[in-house]
Design a protein around this motif. Sequence first.
Motif, PDB file in Angstrom:
ATOM      1  N   SER A  95       7.237  -4.112   3.646  1.00 41.96           N
ATOM      2  CA  SER A  95       6.223  -3.221   2.976  1.00 41.96           C
ATOM      3  C   SER A  95       4.851  -3.901   2.864  1.00 41.96           C
ATOM      4  O   SER A  95       4.261  -2.935   3.151  1.00 41.96           O
ATOM      5  N   GLU A 136      10.643   3.183   2.678  1.00 41.79           N
ATOM      6  CA  GLU A 136      11.376   2.725   2.209  1.00 41.79           C
ATOM      7  C   GLU A 136      12.208   2.993   0.572  1.00 41.79           C
ATOM      8  O   GLU A 136      13.356   3.062   0.192  1.00 41.79           O
ATOM      9  N   TYR A 137      11.076   2.604   0.200  1.00 40.21           N
ATOM     10  CA  TYR A 137      11.534   3.086  -1.638  1.00 40.21           C
ATOM     11  C   TYR A 137      11.810   4.370  -2.079  1.00 40.21           C
ATOM     12  O   TYR A 137      12.445   4.792  -2.641  1.00 40.21           O
ATOM     13  N   GLN A 143      -0.983   3.098  -0.555  1.00 36.51           N
ATOM     14  CA  GLN A 143      -0.587   2.775   0.681  1.00 36.51           C
ATOM     15  C   GLN A 143      -1.644   3.023   1.103  1.00 36.51           C
ATOM     16  O   GLN A 143      -2.607   3.621   0.735  1.00 36.51           O
ATOM     17  N   MET A 197       3.849   4.626  -5.316  1.00 34.69           N
ATOM     18  CA  MET A 197       3.774   4.070  -4.838  1.00 34.69           C
ATOM     19  C   MET A 197       2.577   4.159  -3.435  1.00 34.69           C
ATOM     20  O   MET A 197       2.431   5.882  -3.754  1.00 34.69           O
ATOM     21  N   TYR A 256       4.930   4.672   4.595  1.00 38.74           N
ATOM     22  CA  TYR A 256       5.957   2.833   3.910  1.00 38.74           C
ATOM     23  C   TYR A 256       6.656   4.096   2.917  1.00 38.74           C
ATOM     24  O   TYR A 256       6.814   4.802   2.016  1.00 38.74           O
ATOM     25  N   THR A 264       1.105  -1.701   1.168  1.00 43.20           N
ATOM     26  CA  THR A 264       1.953  -0.604  -0.112  1.00 43.20           C
ATOM     27  C   THR A 264       1.606  -1.519  -1.923  1.00 43.20           C
ATOM     28  O   THR A 264       1.246  -2.421  -1.354  1.00 43.20           O
ATOM     29  N   THR A 312       2.809  -0.348  -5.625  1.00 40.84           N
ATOM     30  CA  THR A 312       4.042   0.228  -6.675  1.00 40.84           C
ATOM     31  C   THR A 312       2.760  -0.493  -8.378  1.00 40.84           C
ATOM     32  O   THR A 312       2.509  -1.610  -8.581  1.00 40.84           O
ATOM     33  N   ASP A 360       3.725  -5.807   0.381  1.00 39.10           N
ATOM     34  CA  ASP A 360       3.370  -4.828  -0.680  1.00 39.10           C
ATOM     35  C   ASP A 360       2.385  -6.389  -1.103  1.00 39.10           C
ATOM     36  O   ASP A 360       2.190  -7.822  -1.125  1.00 39.10           O
TER      37      ASP A 360
END
Length: 195
Positions: free
Chosen positions: A90, A182-183, A169, A167, A180, A127, A129, A92
């Motif tokens: 990610s 995934e979540y 990005q 989220m 992205y 990304t 969050t 992150d």
Amino acid sequence: MENTPEIRTPRLILRRFTPDDIAAFYRIMSDEEVNTFLPWFPLRSMEEAAVFLREHYLNSYEKSEGYRYAICRKADNVPIGYVNVDDGASHDFGYALRKEHWHQGMVSEASAAVVSLLKKTGLPFITATHDVNNQRSGNVMKHIGMTYRYSYVEQWQPKDFPVTFRMYQLNLDGQEERVYREYWDKYPVHFVEEI
């Protein structure tokens, strides 16, 4: 490129944490208010801080990916927060700051400097969050050019309660349509808000 090279901004030094930073790190990570929207519980002792610093920061500097910075004021070069880019899929982006330095634009200044570095590294995207109740964090994301993509509900661990996350990005390689997912794919409750 070496991970976590030193960066200087008008007010700040962004550098690697060192073992000498344990007391300053503990001040950041033990504050309940600072850690309200972070996934872990506030640290309870200098011993916990030493272990956390070693596992999450000092050991990471031996890897070739990821960026983990101490945010320090130029005046004293003592850590007052952090800004990180995880080396996982990610990429992150995360940050925190001692509360007495809130509302001064320091996290935005530090984050923008790290993003400027990332654009030179070939990293395709980052990304980030934030809890819907922590809009100030979302404002930092917007400030550095990130855009909202979707929201999802996660049973947050280890705190073990449901959180709605937004989220954001930033695609660093020009592929603006990339999202992205995934979540979105992992959590059954997901949606796009009008923000």
